[in-house]
Design a protein around this motif. Sequence first.
Motif, PDB file in Angstrom:
ATOM      1  N   ARG B  56       0.830  -1.215   0.000  1.00  0.00           N
ATOM      2  CA  ARG B  56       0.000   0.000   0.000  1.00  0.00           C
ATOM      3  C   ARG B  56       0.863   1.263   0.000  1.00  0.00           C
ATOM      4  O   ARG B  56       0.496   2.274  -0.596  1.00  0.00           O
ATOM      5  N   MET B  59       2.048   1.675  -3.560  1.00  0.00           N
ATOM      6  CA  MET B  59       0.982   2.123  -4.457  1.00  0.00           C
ATOM      7  C   MET B  59       0.509   3.529  -4.074  1.00  0.00           C
ATOM      8  O   MET B  59      -0.409   4.066  -4.680  1.00  0.00           O
ATOM      9  N   LEU B  61      -1.114   4.381  -1.525  1.00  0.00           N
ATOM     10  CA  LEU B  61      -2.419   4.384  -0.862  1.00  0.00           C
ATOM     11  C   LEU B  61      -2.238   4.780   0.604  1.00  0.00           C
ATOM     12  O   LEU B  61      -3.196   5.128   1.282  1.00  0.00           O
ATOM     13  N   ARG B  97       3.435   6.596  -9.994  1.00  0.00           N
ATOM     14  CA  ARG B  97       2.395   5.565  -9.925  1.00  0.00           C
ATOM     15  C   ARG B  97       2.225   4.822 -11.242  1.00  0.00           C
ATOM     16  O   ARG B  97       1.903   3.646 -11.252  1.00  0.00           O
ATOM     17  N   LYS B  98       2.422   5.555 -12.356  1.00  0.00           N
ATOM     18  CA  LYS B  98       2.215   4.936 -13.677  1.00  0.00           C
ATOM     19  C   LYS B  98       3.111   3.728 -13.886  1.00  0.00           C
ATOM     20  O   LYS B  98       2.826   2.870 -14.704  1.00  0.00           O
ATOM     21  N   MET B 102      -1.233  -2.737  -9.438  1.00  0.00           N
ATOM     22  CA  MET B 102      -1.550  -3.505  -8.233  1.00  0.00           C
ATOM     23  C   MET B 102      -2.790  -4.358  -8.474  1.00  0.00           C
ATOM     24  O   MET B 102      -3.750  -3.907  -9.099  1.00  0.00           O
TER      25      MET B 102
END
Lengths: 235, 264
Positions: B56, B59, B61, B97-98, B102
Amino acid sequence: MDNLGTFLSVLSQGLPFTIIATVAGILLTIVLSFVAGLALMSSSKTVRVISRIYVEGLRGTSEVVQLFWIFFALPVLVGFQIVPIWAGILVLGLNHGAYGAEIVRGAVQSVPRAQVEGAIALSMTPAQRMRRVILPQAVVEMLPSFNNLFIQLLKSTALLSFVSINEITRQAQQVLVPRFNPQAFQIFLLLLVMYLIMSLVITAIMRTLERVAAARVGRKPSARSRSQATGAGIA
Amino acid sequence: MPSVEKSGADPMIAFDGVEKRFGDNVVLSELSFTVAPGEHVCLIGPSGSGKTTILRLLMTLEKCDAGTITVGGTSLSHMEKNGKLVPADEKHVRDVRKRIGMVFQQFNLFPNMTVRGNLVEAPTRVLGLSKDEADARAKELLDLVGLGDRIDSHPTQLSGGQQQRVAIARALAMRPDVLLLDEVTSALDPELVAGVLKLLSDIGSSTDITFLCVTHEMGFARDFSDRVMMFDGGRVIEDAAPEKLFTAPEHERTQAFLHAVVDR
């Protein structure tokens, strides 16, 4: 019911005002609900505070007083008289938009966090996540509550009689009752039936939208949507 | 089994002194490790040991409370601006992020879109592919995961195993350098698990994607990984090649854990 024809014809003269106020009020309600509802969740505190003031202010004060204020008090302040039907639509929209904002906020927040995370993992922007993933799912949740709100709005159009708009309640009260006083019971019964029919029309439209929206997200209308809809006869 | 030795190359993933707390609860402390490009690493360990938190954090998050995380040499939390290191803005984070995809335990497919919609949405809107390109890519990937005939289905019409295959295809459609797998078979019916794991093995051996997987499937961890990291209490307590870790674990906590899972 000897005068049924007369009653119907006089009440019908008020129908256009009732219908216009309802439809325009609903449109304004939808716009304000989304704008204020999304603003309630804004990352900017200023935006959140402004929309919170709008929601609490309009939700927490009397609709009749709001109407008087826009119709009688505002002209004194700004110097021109707003057309009665516009004042009516404005109050209906502002007032119900405040309730609608909470419906939008609640529905958006009910979309599972996992959906947002799925969209983040695909590098979608916050706007894309809201527009393409969250709102389409949230709308399904909003529709039953909006159905209730729109019916309330329809019934609130009766308030417009206070600012001399000849909608159906005013037609009954000002035109028919003084002349056919002994038949007031029938007149008001007829009025009730007219409101009921219009509310059933709203419910029928909303139920259709619910079905379409639910099918879009691959499910049947939720139990909640079935129990909340008020038009029991229309399934 | 490809060799682990890729010394000299810059790591694809690097954690340096990473700490993560939820309130008073320290989930990760002083965590440092690297993953080489193309390496397959599995994270194992008891529930609540912080494995999923690692994915996480990668990613984005979650945000870490201390330390730095880099992916392909780029920091997730900071960026350079006028020669100074400043906190990363939304755009910087999105750019990093690209490179990362996930796959979630619960698939997280979008129910308001068809399978096709799920696969073309981000490639068109985020990567700027044309509709035709994205569509061709979607078809190719659905064939790869064995669902070529379900492109116009709704996610809700698919079994859990099929939904997870779509989710894998959706992540691959973004052509990530790094793929994070978060207990991807935990929510599946037992008879569907093997098929999904086989698919992941095939993808792993036919691409050069860097994999970081949290899994409770020890067989998969053994066959798929170049390296296995055993977690407990927010720390890596053992980090070894699977042959070694599963046959001769050094740490007694690892021994106890493997004993418990294998005898299940």
